[in-house]
Design an enzyme around this catalytic site. Structure first.
Site, mmCIF file in Angstrom:
data_model
loop_
_atom_site.group_PDB
_atom_site.id
_atom_site.type_symbol
_atom_site.label_atom_id
_atom_site.label_comp_id
_atom_site.label_asym_id
_atom_site.label_seq_id
_atom_site.Cartn_x
_atom_site.Cartn_y
_atom_site.Cartn_z
ATOM 1 N N CYS A 1 -1.163 0.661 10.438
ATOM 2 C CA CYS A 1 -1.508 -0.399 9.503
ATOM 3 C C CYS A 1 -0.291 -1.227 9.122
ATOM 4 O O CYS A 1 0.741 -0.679 8.705
ATOM 5 C CB CYS A 1 -2.154 0.193 8.263
ATOM 6 S SG CYS A 1 -2.754 -1.060 7.108
ATOM 7 N N CYS B 1 -19.969 -6.530 1.261
ATOM 8 C CA CYS B 1 -19.488 -5.174 1.552
ATOM 9 C C CYS B 1 -18.109 -5.020 0.927
ATOM 10 O O CYS B 1 -17.248 -5.898 1.087
ATOM 11 C CB CYS B 1 -19.404 -4.967 3.072
ATOM 12 S SG CYS B 1 -18.778 -3.336 3.570
ATOM 13 N N CYS C 1 -16.945 -9.336 3.616
ATOM 14 C CA CYS C 1 -16.317 -8.032 3.426
ATOM 15 C C CYS C 1 -15.093 -8.201 2.536
ATOM 16 O O CYS C 1 -14.128 -8.875 2.924
ATOM 17 C CB CYS C 1 -15.920 -7.433 4.775
ATOM 18 S SG CYS C 1 -17.309 -7.282 5.915
ATOM 19 N N CYS D 1 -0.445 5.149 6.697
ATOM 20 C CA CYS D 1 -1.214 4.962 7.921
ATOM 21 C C CYS D 1 -0.366 4.223 8.960
ATOM 22 O O CYS D 1 -0.021 3.065 8.768
ATOM 23 C CB CYS D 1 -2.472 4.164 7.616
ATOM 24 S SG CYS D 1 -3.326 4.731 6.132
ATOM 25 N N CYS E 1 0.830 -1.206 0.000
ATOM 26 C CA CYS E 1 0.000 0.000 0.000
ATOM 27 C C CYS E 1 0.864 1.254 0.000
ATOM 28 O O CYS E 1 1.834 1.342 0.754
ATOM 29 C CB CYS E 1 -0.917 0.001 1.229
ATOM 30 S SG CYS E 1 -2.052 1.409 1.257
ATOM 31 N N CYS F 1 -20.829 1.695 6.010
ATOM 32 C CA CYS F 1 -20.177 1.090 7.163
ATOM 33 C C CYS F 1 -18.944 1.935 7.458
ATOM 34 O O CYS F 1 -18.072 2.080 6.603
ATOM 35 C CB CYS F 1 -19.785 -0.350 6.830
ATOM 36 S SG CYS F 1 -18.785 -1.184 8.074
ATOM 37 N N ARG G 1 -20.279 -3.190 15.529
ATOM 38 C CA ARG G 1 -19.537 -4.415 15.238
ATOM 39 C C ARG G 1 -18.232 -4.457 16.021
ATOM 40 O O ARG G 1 -17.433 -3.523 15.982
ATOM 41 C CB ARG G 1 -19.242 -4.495 13.742
ATOM 42 C CG ARG G 1 -18.584 -5.812 13.325
ATOM 43 C CD ARG G 1 -18.281 -5.797 11.845
ATOM 44 N NE ARG G 1 -19.453 -5.425 11.066
ATOM 45 C CZ ARG G 1 -19.405 -5.076 9.787
ATOM 46 N NH1 ARG G 1 -18.244 -5.050 9.154
ATOM 47 N NH2 ARG G 1 -20.504 -4.751 9.144
#
Length: 407
Positions: free
Chosen positions: A72, A142, A109, A69, A65, A202, A272
């Site tokens: 992460c 999702c 998901c 972040c 990626c 979400c 959740r």
């Protein structure tokens, strides 16, 4: 306790608490913890009974990626020893999803690392959605692909996607300290694009990054204003090789207070329990079922969860039941609003639901962005929990591997 009585009354009426009341929940003592859980549990049962919705993650593209972040494990420069692979083929993703559905998951998901999808990426994901829906007609899908461009949410919706996830993660005030490669406003815009396309939104948060009580309340109230149908609450998994590897700020008691606060602020929304529950709640996970009505089954994107059967046993032993595919998760006033393109029943008060949609205000479960956290305000952070690095295990099975998934 007068505070809890007030919050229960408000939650049963879908009336929102004040910021001061939300802060007071986070400030309650461990001696009052069971009273807090019992109070929030009344609100949870009012809107969701004793049902627990199961969700299952499929990591379509892992690592690699370009975003920075800090929390992460898939971030630019991450030294975490995670699985790295490019896009799964639709049949591979469909087989991975089948394991979760067999375990009782109502929602799959589909997550992919990266800033956001190209149009070619959206083509890949639409084929994957179609493959899953062909095999499992009733399952919800999702997508969680990062920042969306014009028209991409509509294409996902047309392909059969039911929802889109993009977490806000933390407060707007501290967001700039969490990532430098995109903005808080970018995340909000993506959630709004998904809603405008008719996708169920979400969007949630990550706790344990060194934030203050005020930051937690700020992000939950921002979510309330954005009005997603589902709010995943993640607890930071401090991966070695990431900037936040030494951030162990949570105790099981702190986690339960955070979940209770979210339930009081978003009484009739799917709350959740997401990434990090095994690491920080540990043996107190069953208590969290009195606060949330939805959990992830089995493993996460890059870390292992507890055994899928252990999840099912925990739900049954705590006196809850897995929500069947024929059951609608959300209360009727929210499902009617979603079907009609609105965000609250027409005769509901302006403060109904998780907040009034239209106020200007984003992976599925444990994905988002973080740089060095802002210093917590004095007296607002909980005592640091003991570092349990033994509980942080990199996923080596399931999607992207030749090993059977944990479900």
């Amino acid at each position: 306790m007068d505070l809890l009585n007030t919050l229960v009354d408000k939650g049963l009426r879908r009336e929102l608490p004040t910021r001061e009341e939300a802060l007071a929940v986070l400030a309650t003592s461990d001696d009052d913890l069971l009273d807090v859980v019992a109070a929030a549990g009344k609100v949870r049962r009012q809107w969701f009974g004793r049902r627990v919705k199961l969700n299952y993650l499929v990591n379509l593209k892992s690592g690699l990626c370009p975003e920075d972040c800090s929390y992460c494990s898939q971030r630019l420069g991450s030294q975490a020893g995670i699985l790295k692979y490019t896009w799964l083929k639709p049949d591979e993703a469909s087989r991975a999803a089948a394991a979760g559905v067999a375990g009782g998951a109502k929602r799959v998901c589909l997550v992919a690392s990266g800033r956001g999808p190209t149009d070619r990426d959206v083509d890949r994901v639409t084929k994957t959605i179609e493959a899953i829906k062909e095999r499992h007609e009733g399952v919800e899908v999702c997508a969680c692909l990062g920042l969306l461009s014009d028209g991409q949410a509509d294409r996902l919706r047309s392909a059969g996607a039911d929802a889109y996830n993009h977490n806000l993660n933390t407060s707007e005030e501290t967001y700039g300290a969490i990532t430098t490669t995109h903005t808080y406003a970018d995340r909000v815009e993506t959630v709004q694009r998904a809603q405008a396309a008719g996708l169920s939104a979400c969007s949630g948060l990550i706790a344990g990054m060194g934030e203050s009580d005020k930051d937690l309340v700020d992000v939950v109230f921002a979510l309330r204003d954005l009005d997603p149908d589902s709010v995943p609450v993640n607890f930071l998994i401090p991966f070695e090789g990431t900037p936040l590897a030494k951030e162990w700020n949570l105790t099981p008691q702190r986690c339960l207070r955070i979940l209770a606060m979210v339930r009081f602020v978003c009484p009739d929304v799917e709350v959740r329990l997401a990434g990090g529950r095994e690491v920080h709640l540990r043996s107190m996970q069953p208590l969290a079922l009195h606060l949330v009505n939805s959990v992830f089954l089995g493993d996460y994107l890059t870390s292992e969860g507890q055994a899928g059967q252990a999840d099912l046993d925990m739900i049954a032993d705590a006196g809850f039941e897995v929500e069947g595919q024929g059951t609608t998760t959300l209360p009727r006033h929210r499902t009617d609003a979603l079907a009609g393109g609105g965000c609250g029943s027409q005769d509901a008060p302006e403060t109904a639901g998780c907040g009034a949609h239209g106020a200007s205000g984003g992976g599925c479960g444990p994905c988002g962005d973080h740089g060095e956290p802002a210093p917590a305000e004095a007296g607002e952070s909980a005592p640091a929990g003991a570092a349990r690095t033994d509980l942080v295990a990199v996923r080596r099975r399931g999607a992207g591997t030749d090993l059977a998934p944990n479900a």
